[in-house]
Design an enzyme around this catalytic site. Structure first.
Site, PDB file in Angstrom:
ATOM      1  N   SER A   1      -3.531  -5.636   3.531  1.00  0.00           N
ATOM      2  CA  SER A   1      -3.495  -4.688   4.640  1.00  0.00           C
ATOM      3  C   SER A   1      -4.711  -4.876   5.541  1.00  0.00           C
ATOM      4  CB  SER A   1      -3.464  -3.258   4.101  1.00  0.00           C
ATOM      5  OG  SER A   1      -3.708  -2.359   5.154  1.00  0.00           O
TER       6      SER A   1
ATOM      7  N   HIS B   1       0.005  -7.154   6.173  1.00  0.00           N
ATOM      8  CA  HIS B   1       0.557  -5.810   6.354  1.00  0.00           C
ATOM      9  C   HIS B   1      -0.268  -5.132   7.448  1.00  0.00           C
ATOM     10  CE1 HIS B   1       2.551  -2.150   4.834  1.00  0.00           C
ATOM     11  NE2 HIS B   1       1.396  -1.536   5.004  1.00  0.00           N
TER      12      HIS B   1
ATOM     13  N   ASP C   1      -0.869  -1.737   9.472  1.00  0.00           N
ATOM     14  CA  ASP C   1      -0.651  -0.287   9.434  1.00  0.00           C
ATOM     15  C   ASP C   1      -0.856   0.320  10.814  1.00  0.00           C
ATOM     16  OD1 ASP C   1      -0.132   0.355   6.635  1.00  0.00           O
ATOM     17  OD2 ASP C   1      -2.137  -0.427   6.270  1.00  0.00           O
TER      18      ASP C   1
ATOM     19  N   MET D   1      -0.830   3.808  12.962  1.00  0.00           N
ATOM     20  CA  MET D   1      -0.896   5.279  12.848  1.00  0.00           C
ATOM     21  C   MET D   1      -1.135   5.874  14.229  1.00  0.00           C
ATOM     22  SD  MET D   1      -3.283   5.639   9.477  1.00  0.00           S
ATOM     23  CE  MET D   1      -3.102   4.491   8.090  1.00  0.00           C
TER      24      MET D   1
ATOM     25  N   HIS E   1       3.903  -1.584   9.408  1.00  0.00           N
ATOM     26  CA  HIS E   1       4.217  -0.305   8.754  1.00  0.00           C
ATOM     27  C   HIS E   1       3.932   0.804   9.749  1.00  0.00           C
ATOM     28  CE1 HIS E   1       2.933   2.672   5.296  1.00  0.00           C
ATOM     29  NE2 HIS E   1       4.011   3.086   5.936  1.00  0.00           N
TER      30      HIS E   1
ATOM     31  N   MET F   1       3.530   4.274  10.812  1.00  0.00           N
ATOM     32  CA  MET F   1       3.297   5.665  10.393  1.00  0.00           C
ATOM     33  C   MET F   1       3.148   6.466  11.678  1.00  0.00           C
ATOM     34  SD  MET F   1       0.786   4.830   7.224  1.00  0.00           S
ATOM     35  CE  MET F   1       0.439   3.213   7.871  1.00  0.00           C
TER      36      MET F   1
ATOM     37  N   MET G   1       5.640   4.401  -1.038  1.00  0.00           N
ATOM     38  CA  MET G   1       4.216   4.685  -0.859  1.00  0.00           C
ATOM     39  C   MET G   1       3.636   5.175  -2.184  1.00  0.00           C
ATOM     40  SD  MET G   1       3.261   3.847   2.141  1.00  0.00           S
ATOM     41  CE  MET G   1       1.598   4.508   2.047  1.00  0.00           C
TER      42      MET G   1
ATOM     43  N   GLY H   1      -2.077   7.406   5.402  1.00  0.00           N
ATOM     44  CA  GLY H   1      -3.092   7.869   6.350  1.00  0.00           C
ATOM     45  C   GLY H   1      -4.449   7.220   6.158  1.00  0.00           C
TER      46      GLY H   1
ATOM     47  N   ASP I   1       2.465   0.325  -1.727  1.00  0.00           N
ATOM     48  CA  ASP I   1       1.359   0.351  -0.755  1.00  0.00           C
ATOM     49  C   ASP I   1       0.449   1.536  -1.061  1.00  0.00           C
ATOM     50  OD1 ASP I   1      -0.227   0.264   1.514  1.00  0.00           O
ATOM     51  OD2 ASP I   1       1.386   0.767   2.918  1.00  0.00           O
TER      52      ASP I   1
HETATM   53  C1  DX5 Z   1      -2.162   3.825   3.840  1.00  0.00           C
HETATM   54  C2  DX5 Z   1      -1.755   2.441   4.312  1.00  0.00           C
HETATM   55  C3  DX5 Z   1      -2.117   1.366   3.351  1.00  0.00           C
HETATM   56  C4  DX5 Z   1      -3.558   1.209   3.067  1.00  0.00           C
HETATM   57  C5  DX5 Z   1      -3.733   0.545   1.745  1.00  0.00           C
HETATM   58  O1  DX5 Z   1      -1.643   4.774   4.708  1.00  0.00           O
HETATM   59  O2  DX5 Z   1      -0.358   2.398   4.499  1.00  0.00           O
HETATM   60  O3  DX5 Z   1      -1.539   0.126   3.734  1.00  0.00           O
HETATM   61  O4  DX5 Z   1      -4.217   0.490   4.067  1.00  0.00           O
HETATM   62  O5  DX5 Z   1      -5.078   0.518   1.451  1.00  0.00           O
HETATM   63  P1  DX5 Z   1      -5.663   0.414  -0.016  1.00  0.00           P
HETATM   64  O6  DX5 Z   1      -5.143  -0.836  -0.606  1.00  0.00           O
HETATM   65  O7  DX5 Z   1      -7.120   0.409   0.227  1.00  0.00           O
HETATM   66  O8  DX5 Z   1      -5.189   1.629  -0.777  1.00  0.00           O
HETATM   67 ZN    ZN Z   2       0.813   0.474   4.848  1.00  0.00          ZN
END
Ligand code: DX5
Ligand code: ZN
Length: 217
Positions: A11, A36, A38, A40, A69, A71, A139, A144, A177
């Site tokens: 990620s 990946h 993310d 948000m 991904h 969010m 998840m 977040g 994830d």
């Molecule tokens: C959380 C994200 C994850 C996050 C994972 O909302 O979707 O992808 O970055 O991070 P780690 O591996 O640090 O838990």
């Molecule tokens: Zn993610």
């Protein structure tokens, strides 16, 4: 164990953003299969990350596919802005849009469609869509933030999805994830997951080559 190959998807959220290009290359050389990404929006989750411009920048540097991904509250409205740069688009079943129509539009665009489910949401919410997606993202933390602890109770969803996939002859990936490290990766792959997203564990590792090899098991 899933019969599908294990895919390691670091990620990017956990990288050093002051040198994102070098970070992508460094972790790609260490063995990443996908990245990946993310996204948000400060509404769907209580945080912000990057948008289409940064996703395009990652796309220009990375040689492996991007797994975005979303969010965000309106994945149906915004996914076309990311679509040219990514192979897979995942959105949340909790997002206020038409799940079936959104998955279909993503697939029609030439990307694969992923559907994500957050820890508090019951498995029944995604069950009707399993024959319309290419990837189910279970998840393993509340979305977040990076660096949270893995929630083992989410493995019930992974096991249930695997059972349905076998029973119905479906072919979607099962991705996990949040809080994925070598020990939790093992728990998740034993439950049936084959795509492992890891932020902190990979980008903050002293030895990402070893870390990715250990995640792969
Ligand atoms: C959380 C994200 C994850 C996050 C994972 O909302 O979707 O992808 O970055 O991070 P780690 O591996 O640090 O838990
Ligand atoms: Zn993610």
């Amino acid at each position: 164990m899933s019969s599908k190959p294990i895919i390691i998807a670091p990620s990017v959220f956990a990288c050093d953003f002051s040198r994102i290009g070098e970070e992508i290359t460094r972790i790609e050389k260490a063995g990443a299969d996908w990245f990946h990404v993310d996204i948000m929006d400060g509404h769907f989750v209580d945080n912000f990350t990057m948008g289409p411009a940064v996703t395009e920048a990652i796309y220009k540097v990375a040689k492996v596919p991007l797994d975005v991904h979303l969010m965000i509250e309106r994945p149906d409205h915004f996914f076309p802005r990311f679509q040219p740069f990514v192979r897979n688009v995942t959105f949340h079943v909790e997002a206020p849009c038409d799940t079936k129509a959104t998955a279909r539009t993503i697939r029609d665009s030439g990307c694969t469609a992923g559907l994500a489910i957050s820890p508090p949401t019951p498995f029944e919410k995604i069950e009707p869509f399993l024959d319309q997606i290419d990837l189910l993202l279970v998840m393993t933390v509340n979305p977040g933030f990076g660096g949270q602890a893995f929630l083992p109770e989410t493995m019930e969803k992974v096991k249930a999805a695997k059972k349905i996939r076998e029973r119905q002859g479906l072919d979607f990936h099962i991705e996990v994830d949040g809080g994925i490290r070598p020990d939790t990766a093992r728990v998740a792959t034993e439950a049936g997951a084959n795509v492992l997203v890891a932020g902190t564990a990979v980008f903050r590792s002293e030895d990402p080559v070893k870390e990715i090899a250990e995640l792969r098991g």
